[in-house]
Write a protein that holds these residues in place. Sequence first.
Motif, mmCIF file in Angstrom:
data_model
loop_
_atom_site.group_PDB
_atom_site.id
_atom_site.type_symbol
_atom_site.label_atom_id
_atom_site.label_comp_id
_atom_site.label_asym_id
_atom_site.label_seq_id
_atom_site.Cartn_x
_atom_site.Cartn_y
_atom_site.Cartn_z
ATOM 1 N N GLY A 122 0.795 -1.216 0.000
ATOM 2 C CA GLY A 122 0.000 0.000 0.000
ATOM 3 C C GLY A 122 0.832 1.272 0.000
ATOM 4 O O GLY A 122 2.055 1.247 -0.078
ATOM 5 N N CYS A 123 0.136 2.404 0.103
ATOM 6 C CA CYS A 123 0.804 3.705 0.033
ATOM 7 C C CYS A 123 -0.066 4.767 0.707
ATOM 8 O O CYS A 123 -1.290 4.758 0.572
ATOM 9 N N ASP A 124 0.595 5.680 1.413
ATOM 10 C CA ASP A 124 -0.105 6.791 2.066
ATOM 11 C C ASP A 124 -0.013 8.093 1.274
ATOM 12 O O ASP A 124 -0.637 9.089 1.642
ATOM 13 N N ARG A 161 -0.794 10.628 -1.770
ATOM 14 C CA ARG A 161 -2.033 10.836 -2.505
ATOM 15 C C ARG A 161 -1.754 11.637 -3.775
ATOM 16 O O ARG A 161 -2.267 12.737 -3.980
ATOM 17 N N PRO A 195 -3.218 3.850 -3.828
ATOM 18 C CA PRO A 195 -3.868 3.820 -2.508
ATOM 19 C C PRO A 195 -5.304 3.285 -2.578
ATOM 20 O O PRO A 195 -5.755 2.606 -1.653
ATOM 21 N N PRO A 250 -3.877 1.687 2.358
ATOM 22 C CA PRO A 250 -2.854 2.510 3.002
ATOM 23 C C PRO A 250 -1.553 1.737 3.215
ATOM 24 O O PRO A 250 -1.515 0.500 3.091
#
Length: 538
Positions: A220-222, A224, A231, A236
């Motif tokens: 995941g990734c926070d 944006r 995301p 997240p």
Amino acid sequence: MDLKASKVAQSQKKRIAQEKLDALGHVDGQEALKSPKPQTPQAPRKPPAPQKGQKDGQAGRSAPALAAQTVCLVSLGCPKNLVDSERLLGRCVDGLGLRPTAEPEQADLLLVNTCAFIQPAVEEAVETILDLAARRKPGARLVVAGCLAARYGASLSRELSEADLLLAPAEYGQFAEKVSVLLGRRPPDSSGGPWAASFEQWARRTATPSWRAWLKAAEGCDNRCAYCLIPAIRGPLRPRPLDELLAEAQALVASGVKELTLVAQDLTAWRGGLAGQARLAGGPKAQAGPKGPRGLAVRAEPAGDLALLARELAAVPGLRWLRLMYAYPERLAEKLVRALARIDGLTPYLDVPFQHASPNVLKRMGRGTGDALALTRRLRSWWPDLALRTTLMVGFPGETEEDFDQLVRLVEEGRFDQAGVFKFSPEEGARAAGFAGQLPAAVKEKRRRTLMARQRKVSLALNRARVGQRVEILVEGPAAETDLVMTGRASFQAPEVDGLIYFDGHQPRPGQLVQARLTGAGAYDLTACLEEFEGDAS
């Protein structure tokens, strides 16, 4: 089938694929990409030893064996997706007792792990699924896993009736149970033991050559970014614990891996302790800092967490090279980079996706607006001999000629060892798809070609400056052009995305680490003459 009939069949398949893409909301589809060869484990490669908390083979009690059943895996997309594919394949082979095959026509289970990050990836996935559905034998089952299932959900189920099972990444914990039912087997008892282990702890059947592997540090990734769906598709950021990563690295090295490439969507955001203690970069121990480009509080993150992970991994006995990919530029502080530079066994290489150089474009992208060119200079001053790779995007909505000129200057003066250039793709669900100032396809393509031409000149100059140097090379195998010439990579070349080194004269064996003198250079590849090599290829 004669040539005319073959062309007709191909045309019909593409028409059907486009109809399904249109139903999913994709229009103006590009030509479908050629389906890759199915990824299968390297025979006779042994699976990594079981990790902490796992029993032998990570399998526990296999489901009751019926007639010998086979599985064929096709993995699409990035290395992070390939790691997932290897875990799914490991579950099939070590858990369910299926036998891997590279021939779709022979498989009882066809498993496609898809990518759906951008439209061309969606098109490739749909084309691959239809191709496998047409080639499967009677009674064979087709499972579609990964990002395509996560992105389109129920609509995909309606439009892709060829698939017997759709499985998004969030559902991988149910994989063994659902596949068992699909194959007419009794589902395994998942109430405890190895069957209850988390997906990240499943044993892998690696599909890479036995001397190298990918290691995924987080899911995941926070971030944006306005153009990105990761995301939304993957959720997240969820970093993996340090001890879990170490156990997997040790198992891979014990199986013969010499080079590990550490990957994550944003590797510099990794923060973690032991199992159960992993925390996000913006977790409760972080302190609020100044406002970022989107008005969000930027965390004053303590440098050293990634350095700690890299130091521990590089110290695994038997590992020769550790490589870091996908380092977010805003988090590359001096303290962290200098700490990385001091780690023995960590290759002096960073993949830093700058994406653009214009502050105006970067702000609209939702990324940091720092001076990219100045950062490249600081990185090289903090880490001598550092090889820099980057990815850049052209044609973002509102990109002016002045913005593009700044990007050209970054390429010319930043002097990246390697660079990938991509055209902006307006993806449904991404904020940037609705931005004003969308550029014509012809403008985007012209800018991509211009930027790649400038990068080729930079790469050629850097490679020519390396001629005469003595470097360590990991031998990869025969060249695509001929089996008589072996190829390899130096520390400044990452697997699968960067150039290769072709050997003159004496030819080493795949998997060896050798000392060689660089003798010639092109824009992407080099030639070398062997000087010293290991006594074996183990």
